[in-house]
Write a protein that holds these residues in place. Structure first.
Motif, mmCIF file in Angstrom:
data_model
loop_
_atom_site.group_PDB
_atom_site.id
_atom_site.type_symbol
_atom_site.label_atom_id
_atom_site.label_comp_id
_atom_site.label_asym_id
_atom_site.label_seq_id
_atom_site.Cartn_x
_atom_site.Cartn_y
_atom_site.Cartn_z
ATOM 1 N N ILE A 189 0.834 -1.207 0.000
ATOM 2 C CA ILE A 189 0.000 0.000 0.000
ATOM 3 C C ILE A 189 0.864 1.249 0.000
ATOM 4 N N LYS A 190 1.936 1.235 0.783
ATOM 5 C CA LYS A 190 2.832 2.399 0.818
ATOM 6 C C LYS A 190 3.504 2.621 -0.524
ATOM 7 N N ARG A 191 3.943 1.534 -1.171
ATOM 8 C CA ARG A 191 4.584 1.689 -2.485
ATOM 9 C C ARG A 191 3.591 2.189 -3.527
ATOM 10 N N PHE A 192 2.328 1.808 -3.359
ATOM 11 C CA PHE A 192 1.313 2.296 -4.298
ATOM 12 C C PHE A 192 1.068 3.786 -4.089
ATOM 13 N N MET A 193 0.983 4.216 -2.827
ATOM 14 C CA MET A 193 0.738 5.619 -2.534
ATOM 15 C C MET A 193 1.962 6.481 -2.802
ATOM 16 N N ASN A 194 3.144 5.920 -2.549
ATOM 17 C CA ASN A 194 4.391 6.664 -2.745
ATOM 18 C C ASN A 194 5.432 5.732 -3.362
ATOM 19 N N PRO A 195 5.520 5.677 -4.704
ATOM 20 C CA PRO A 195 6.438 4.746 -5.372
ATOM 21 C C PRO A 195 7.881 4.865 -4.916
ATOM 22 N N ALA A 196 8.271 6.051 -4.430
ATOM 23 C CA ALA A 196 9.657 6.245 -4.005
ATOM 24 C C ALA A 196 9.969 5.535 -2.695
ATOM 25 N N SER A 197 8.952 5.017 -2.011
ATOM 26 C CA SER A 197 9.166 4.407 -0.700
ATOM 27 C C SER A 197 9.661 2.960 -0.773
ATOM 28 N N GLY A 198 9.714 2.372 -1.961
ATOM 29 C CA GLY A 198 10.153 0.974 -2.057
ATOM 30 C C GLY A 198 10.343 0.546 -3.489
ATOM 31 N N ASP A 199 10.559 -0.771 -3.662
ATOM 32 C CA ASP A 199 10.810 -1.338 -4.975
ATOM 33 C C ASP A 199 9.502 -1.492 -5.747
ATOM 34 N N THR A 200 9.395 -0.813 -6.879
ATOM 35 C CA THR A 200 8.208 -0.900 -7.733
ATOM 36 C C THR A 200 8.601 -1.358 -9.136
ATOM 37 N N PHE A 201 9.633 -2.209 -9.200
ATOM 38 C CA PHE A 201 10.176 -2.609 -10.496
ATOM 39 C C PHE A 201 9.127 -3.268 -11.391
ATOM 40 N N GLN A 202 8.353 -4.219 -10.846
ATOM 41 C CA GLN A 202 7.426 -4.976 -11.692
ATOM 42 C C GLN A 202 6.320 -4.100 -12.262
ATOM 43 N N VAL A 203 5.697 -3.289 -11.408
ATOM 44 C CA VAL A 203 4.593 -2.458 -11.905
ATOM 45 C C VAL A 203 5.109 -1.360 -12.833
ATOM 46 N N ASP A 204 6.313 -0.842 -12.558
ATOM 47 C CA ASP A 204 6.892 0.170 -13.455
ATOM 48 C C ASP A 204 7.206 -0.435 -14.819
ATOM 49 N N THR A 205 7.764 -1.641 -14.811
ATOM 50 C CA THR A 205 8.073 -2.321 -16.074
ATOM 51 C C THR A 205 6.802 -2.630 -16.846
ATOM 52 N N ALA A 206 5.737 -3.009 -16.120
ATOM 53 C CA ALA A 206 4.456 -3.284 -16.775
ATOM 54 C C ALA A 206 3.909 -2.021 -17.447
ATOM 55 N N MET A 207 4.005 -0.890 -16.786
ATOM 56 C CA MET A 207 3.518 0.350 -17.378
ATOM 57 C C MET A 207 4.352 0.734 -18.597
ATOM 58 N N GLU A 208 5.656 0.500 -18.543
ATOM 59 C CA GLU A 208 6.508 0.773 -19.703
ATOM 60 C C GLU A 208 6.085 -0.084 -20.892
ATOM 61 N N ALA A 209 5.640 -1.311 -20.608
ATOM 62 C CA ALA A 209 5.192 -2.195 -21.683
ATOM 63 C C ALA A 209 3.996 -1.600 -22.423
ATOM 64 N N PHE A 210 3.084 -0.975 -21.687
ATOM 65 C CA PHE A 210 1.929 -0.343 -22.330
ATOM 66 C C PHE A 210 2.374 0.831 -23.202
ATOM 67 N N TYR A 211 3.323 1.612 -22.697
ATOM 68 C CA TYR A 211 3.825 2.740 -23.484
ATOM 69 C C TYR A 211 4.547 2.245 -24.738
ATOM 70 N N ASN A 212 5.361 1.212 -24.598
ATOM 71 C CA ASN A 212 6.137 0.696 -25.729
ATOM 72 C C ASN A 212 5.240 0.093 -26.804
ATOM 73 N N GLY A 213 4.195 -0.594 -26.376
ATOM 74 C CA GLY A 213 3.334 -1.283 -27.339
ATOM 75 C C GLY A 213 2.462 -0.365 -28.163
ATOM 76 N N GLY A 214 2.022 0.739 -27.576
ATOM 77 C CA GLY A 214 1.132 1.632 -28.304
ATOM 78 C C GLY A 214 -0.167 0.932 -28.679
ATOM 79 N N TRP A 215 -0.735 1.373 -29.790
ATOM 80 C CA TRP A 215 -2.028 0.826 -30.200
ATOM 81 C C TRP A 215 -1.916 -0.561 -30.836
ATOM 82 N N PHE A 216 -0.841 -0.788 -31.586
ATOM 83 C CA PHE A 216 -0.767 -2.012 -32.373
ATOM 84 C C PHE A 216 0.385 -2.935 -31.982
#
Length: 383
Positions: A218-245
């Motif tokens: 919960i703390k990492r969700f509210m404040n990403p700087a408070s801990g390791d958020t590697f997996q969720v950050d990488t997942a979000m990068e995947a959405f940006y990289n993929g785009g529409w197609f």
């Protein structure tokens, strides 16, 4: 064999089952096979297994799952109630055995090995519990003098207590949400619904105070700087990289570093390689399954079939929503499989059992058969 004039079990099933609903479910299964082939090889390679280890097992799990789905879809509502009671009792015994002798992995005991097969009993318990709770709520509308609602509450507390002891707070919240939805659908007073919601919120706050890994997420969700958020950050990068197609099949980058790319974060892999278009198509399939089942359930005159089909649809939809929301960083990270898409034997077989019951409960049965179930009169008075 498929003639309307031939009164065989298969022909009766074929002409009464909801074919669009079944088609959507099969489409999700096929999508899961494709995404397993896309997401799992890098994970298997990193841990020293054959690149197609998880893909082969995913396909292997689908074979019995399809048999379970089709076999259960032939059952009558009465047979569904009986099977759910047996399976729920067996799953409770397995959960107790898991707590007693199951191996501890990352601070939790959720798996037990029987005859060389790893089983997550909490997955098996979910659909059977929903059906039993729906049965009790249906009985409470039919026979108000029966303490069916109290019995449903006792079963809820028993299952939730066992899940908290594992601990598995994700499954606990899922069970509470589905049970609360059934409680509301059954026409219970709003004060009870708000009371249960308050109790669930108090339980979550207690988990935040006394369970370190829950507080950490919960703390990492509210404040990403408070801990390791590697997996969720990488997942979000995947959405940006993929785009529409998307980048194309096999061209994804996130799956090379995500430890759970074939399970919890397969939705992100789908976005990166096949684009947001595929993600929207998957979302449409999940929404269609849920809305179609709810609409068919609402039109059913049998109270048990109405409640059980609705509860199973909500269970299916909420589980999918939790997984996709975690991938999109909309809620704190929580391990929850994406139905029929993520890898996991217990999850796939359990989902097949639940969806098979959905197909069985939404079949168009003759009115005489519905009235024979003993709930039609209760339905009229309820309405």
């Amino acid at each position: 064999m498929l003639s309307r004039e031939e009164r065989t079990p298969f022909s009766e099933w074929w002409w009464t089952v909801d074919k669009p609903l079944m088609g959507a479910i099969l489409a999700l299964m096929l999508t899961g096979v494709i995404l397993s082939l896309a997401a799992s090889p890098p994970v298997a390679t990193r841990i020293g297994l054959d690149p197609f280890h998880f893909f082969s097992r995913h396909v292997m799990f689908l074979a019995p799952s399809c048999l379970v789905l089709l076999g259960v879809s032939f059952l009558s509502p009465r047979a569904i109630r009986r099977s759910a009671l047996i399976i729920f009792a067996a799953s409770i015994i397995l959960i107790v055995l898991t707590l007693a002798i199951g191996p501890e992995v990352k601070g939790s005991r959720r798996w037990i090995t029987l005859l060389g097969v790893n089983i997550q009993a909490s997955e098996i318990a979910k659909p059977s519990f929903v059906v039993i709770a729906a049965w009790l709520f249906a009985e409470s509308t039919r026979r108000p003098e029966m303490p069916a609602t109290s019995m449903a509450l006792v079963l809820l507390l028993m299952l939730v207590s066992l899940l908290v002891m594992e601990p598995d707070f994700g499954q606990t919240m899922l069970i509470l949400m589905v049970w609360g939805s059934l409680f509301f659908i059954a026409g219970m007073r709003m004060i009870w619904v708000f009371g249960l919601a308050g109790a669930a919120a108090a339980g979550l706050f207690s988990a935040y105070l006394f369970v370190p890994h829950v507080a950490g997420r919960i703390k990492r969700f509210m404040n990403p700087a408070s801990g390791d958020t590697f997996q969720v950050d990488t997942a979000m990068e995947a959405f940006y990289n993929g785009g529409w197609f998307g980048l194309g099949p096999g061209e994804g980058i996130a799956k090379r570093s995500l430890p759970d790319s074939h399970t919890d974060f397969v939705f992100a892999v789908a976005a990166e390689e096949f684009g947001i278009i595929l993600c929207l198509a998957m979302l449409a399939l999940f929404a269609f399954v849920v809305i179609r089942t709810l609409s068919r359930a609402y039109a059913n005159e049998d109270m048990f079939s109405r409640f059980a089909a609705s509860g199973l649809a909500i269970l299916f939809g909420v589980q999918a929503a939790i997984n996709m929301s975690v991938n999109l960083q909309l809620i704190p990270a929580k391990g929850m499989t994406l139905p029929f898409i993520s890898y996991g034997g217990s999850s796939i077989v359990s989902l097949a059992y639940g969806v098979g019951m959905m197909l069985a409960l939404t079949r168009l049965r003759p009115r005489t058969e519905v009235e024979a179930s003993g709930h039609a009169e209760a339905m009229r008075s309820y309405a």
